[in-house]
Design an enzyme around this catalytic site. Structure first.
Site, PDB file in Angstrom:
ATOM      1  N   LYS A 274     -10.811  -3.957  -2.241  1.00 35.60           N
ATOM      2  CA  LYS A 274     -11.712  -2.665  -2.273  1.00 35.60           C
ATOM      3  C   LYS A 274     -10.715  -1.602  -3.035  1.00 35.60           C
ATOM      4  O   LYS A 274     -11.374  -0.851  -3.861  1.00 35.60           O
ATOM      5  CB  LYS A 274     -11.822  -2.017  -0.989  1.00 35.60           C
ATOM      6  CG  LYS A 274     -12.856  -2.937  -0.295  1.00 35.60           C
ATOM      7  CD  LYS A 274     -12.891  -2.123   1.165  1.00 35.60           C
ATOM      8  CE  LYS A 274     -13.647  -3.188   2.115  1.00 35.60           C
ATOM      9  NZ  LYS A 274     -12.934  -3.382   3.534  1.00 35.60           N
TER      10      LYS A 274
ATOM     11  N   LYS B 160      -5.899 -10.563  -5.631  1.00 32.78           N
ATOM     12  CA  LYS B 160      -7.057 -10.622  -4.874  1.00 32.78           C
ATOM     13  C   LYS B 160      -8.144  -9.776  -5.139  1.00 32.78           C
ATOM     14  O   LYS B 160      -7.699  -8.423  -5.648  1.00 32.78           O
ATOM     15  CB  LYS B 160      -6.763 -10.629  -3.192  1.00 32.78           C
ATOM     16  CG  LYS B 160      -6.372  -9.407  -2.767  1.00 32.78           C
ATOM     17  CD  LYS B 160      -6.631  -9.397  -1.348  1.00 32.78           C
ATOM     18  CE  LYS B 160      -6.540  -7.850  -0.649  1.00 32.78           C
ATOM     19  NZ  LYS B 160      -6.818  -7.598   0.610  1.00 32.78           N
TER      20      LYS B 160
ATOM     21  N   LYS C  48       0.813  -1.106  -0.157  1.00 32.38           N
ATOM     22  CA  LYS C  48       0.178   0.078  -0.054  1.00 32.38           C
ATOM     23  C   LYS C  48       0.945   1.132  -0.117  1.00 32.38           C
ATOM     24  O   LYS C  48       0.581   2.156  -0.615  1.00 32.38           O
ATOM     25  CB  LYS C  48      -1.004  -0.069   1.196  1.00 32.38           C
ATOM     26  CG  LYS C  48      -2.025  -0.897   0.923  1.00 32.38           C
ATOM     27  CD  LYS C  48      -3.232  -0.913   1.958  1.00 32.38           C
ATOM     28  CE  LYS C  48      -4.122  -1.959   1.577  1.00 32.38           C
ATOM     29  NZ  LYS C  48      -5.373  -2.067   2.681  1.00 32.38           N
TER      30      LYS C  48
HETATM   31  N1  AQP Z   1     -10.162 -11.365  -2.024  1.00 33.44           N
HETATM   32  C1  AQP Z   1     -10.238 -11.829  -0.837  1.00 33.44           C
HETATM   33  N2  AQP Z   1     -10.550 -13.021  -0.589  1.00 33.44           N
HETATM   34  C2  AQP Z   1     -10.685 -13.535   0.804  1.00 33.44           C
HETATM   35  N3  AQP Z   1     -10.560 -12.705   1.711  1.00 33.44           N
HETATM   36  C3  AQP Z   1     -10.623 -11.511   1.706  1.00 33.44           C
HETATM   37  N4  AQP Z   1     -10.473 -10.568   2.729  1.00 33.44           N
HETATM   38  C4  AQP Z   1     -10.425  -9.088   1.863  1.00 33.44           C
HETATM   39  N5  AQP Z   1     -10.265  -9.746   0.597  1.00 33.44           N
HETATM   40  C5  AQP Z   1     -10.504 -10.790   0.577  1.00 33.44           C
HETATM   41  C6  AQP Z   1     -10.791 -10.524   3.912  1.00 33.44           C
HETATM   42  O1  AQP Z   1     -11.906  -9.574   4.254  1.00 33.44           O
HETATM   43  C7  AQP Z   1     -11.608  -9.300   5.690  1.00 33.44           C
HETATM   44  C8  AQP Z   1     -11.794  -7.627   5.835  1.00 33.44           C
HETATM   45  O2  AQP Z   1     -10.553  -7.239   5.358  1.00 33.44           O
HETATM   46  P1  AQP Z   1     -10.471  -5.426   5.613  1.00 33.44           P
HETATM   47  O3  AQP Z   1     -11.768  -4.774   5.664  1.00 33.44           O
HETATM   48  O4  AQP Z   1      -9.273  -5.408   6.468  1.00 33.44           O
HETATM   49  O5  AQP Z   1      -9.898  -5.349   3.836  1.00 33.44           O
HETATM   50  P2  AQP Z   1      -8.598  -5.810   3.411  1.00 33.44           P
HETATM   51  O6  AQP Z   1      -8.141  -7.376   3.886  1.00 33.44           O
HETATM   52  O7  AQP Z   1      -7.596  -4.819   3.552  1.00 33.44           O
HETATM   53  O8  AQP Z   1      -9.123  -6.033   1.876  1.00 33.44           O
HETATM   54  P3  AQP Z   1     -10.059  -5.178   0.922  1.00 33.44           P
HETATM   55  O9  AQP Z   1     -11.349  -5.081   1.590  1.00 33.44           O
HETATM   56  O10 AQP Z   1     -10.073  -5.881  -0.409  1.00 33.44           O
HETATM   57  O11 AQP Z   1      -9.536  -3.883   1.175  1.00 33.44           O
HETATM   58  P4  AQP Z   1      -7.989  -3.491   0.614  1.00 33.44           P
HETATM   59  O12 AQP Z   1      -8.258  -3.265  -0.943  1.00 33.44           O
HETATM   60  O13 AQP Z   1      -7.870  -1.981   1.199  1.00 33.44           O
HETATM   61  O14 AQP Z   1      -7.119  -4.537   0.900  1.00 33.44           O
HETATM   62  C9  AQP Z   1     -10.094  -9.720   6.223  1.00 33.44           C
HETATM   63  O15 AQP Z   1     -10.497 -10.905   6.898  1.00 33.44           O
HETATM   64  C10 AQP Z   1      -9.541 -10.042   4.757  1.00 33.44           C
HETATM   65  O16 AQP Z   1      -8.587 -11.297   4.746  1.00 33.44           O
END
Ligand code: AQP
Length: 332
Positions: free
Chosen positions: A198, A195, A112
């Protein structure tokens, strides 16, 4: 009962299919077997630029989505992270237990911050995993259900819990990650090498649970598949097809093997059409439930206030013990 804790960021207008299948869906059954704590992690959400009005709205939407996904505020503790000040308080102590180099090795931070550039990357983003350490340890959680991308942060939590216990005496439960292999990494529909995310996915690559179901069905139908014709689960050779099989299987409850058999001799088009149908069947009633919760924001806020009270009862005990262990003079 053993304890479980997990959280999710209110950083989008809706959770996506990866969040749901990788994390939220795994949270539901723990309500029956564990003392479960689930939170909307708004403190984490401000580590990147954000809009205050939007954050407030997204926090309510997130809570509504969690309830619509099957969380029951009578069977778990559902709350908003900033309502429990002990998270930020314990995070300071944990910052003082974490090596700079150790934090700098977190791959999510590296990814990031590389995208944002060092001048725009906040110190908050750097210490985000340490706040997560505090989130987990405050509740003495035994298990942390997350997707694969969070494994490293739970490992960090284990290291710091062990370090604290060894330095100041047994204080924290050392938690284990709970990761369901099949759905631990739902990939982007347009780029199966990354993956679904968001922040990194393009609009065509991500399915948000609150998107128009027709538009989501169309995204599934135009998902990138692979060369060849055979519908077979093979993450290396056929990551796009395997992702669609995983989504179908998780939402319909049909095993991957049964799906492979059903689609034997049929093309990718048939598979996509059926995955789109299964998705629409899931999101349509889900969205209705979300609207129901959002129609009564006062009740939703009351549910979250009760959750925060329950969470604070546990968190304040852990914080008081931690403060005592590190040698802070108690106020009289
Ligand atoms: N693609 C994915 N497949 C399986 N699990 C996923 N998680 C996120 N993306 C996938 C899981 O969702 C939970 C919430 O995570 P978060 O709100 O902390 O967001 P994140 O992990 O940073 O992933 P995002 O939602 O896609 O956001 P960004 O783009 O900011 O990285 C966690 O348990 C995560 O493992």
């Amino acid at each position: 009962r053993p304890r479980v804790l997990s959280g999710i960021q209110p950083t989008a207008d809706s959770f996506h299919l990866g969040n749901y299948l990788g994390a939220i869906r795994q949270w539901v059954p723990f309500q029956d077997s564990h003392d479960a704590f689930y939170m909307v992690v708004d403190l984490h959400a401000i580590t990147v630029p954000q809009d205050p009005k939007q954050l407030r709205e997204r926090t309510r939407i997130s809570a509504a989505e969690l309830l619509a996904a099957g969380l029951d505020a009578d069977r778990c503790t559902l709350f908003v992270q900033s309502h429990v000040p002990e998270h930020a308080q314990l995070a300071w102590v944990m910052n003082c237990m974490t090596g700079f180099g150790e934090a700098a090795r977190m791959t999510q931070f590296k990814d990031k911050s590389a995208k944002q550039g060092t001048d725009r990357t906040t110190v908050g983003l750097f210490t985000y995993p340490v706040l997560q350490v505090a989130d987990i340890l405050l509740y003495q959680a035994d298990a942390v259900p997350v997707g694969e991308d969070q494994r490293q942060h739970v490992e960090l939590t284990r290291d710091i819990a062990q370090r604290f216990n060894a330095t100041f005496g047994d204080t924290f439960t050392v938690p284990k990650p709970f990761i369901v292999k099949e759905t631990a990494k739902i990939v982007d529909l347009q780029d199966p090498t990354i993956k679904m995310s968001k922040s990194a996915s393009t609009p065509k690559g991500i399915v948000n649970l609150l998107d128009d179901p027709k538009a989501s069905a169309k995204k599934i139908r135009s998902a990138v598949t692979d060369t060849g014709t055979e519908v077979r689960f093979d993450e290396t050779e056929k990551p796009g097809v395997s992702n669609l099989l995983t989504i179908h299987s998780a939402l319909s409850g049909t095993s991957i093997a049964a799906l492979e058999e059903r689609f034997a001799g049929r093309g990718y088009g048939d598979l996509k059409k059926e995955v789109a149908e299964v998705l629409v069947e899931f999101v349509t009633p889900f969205q209705e439930r979300v609207r129901g919760y959002l129609d009564d924001p006062a009740e939703l806020d009351a549910v979250l206030a009760r959750g925060a009270d329950k969470a604070r009862a546990v968190a304040s005990r852990t914080l008081a013990e931690t403060y005592d262990r590190v040698g802070f003079l108690p106020p009289v």
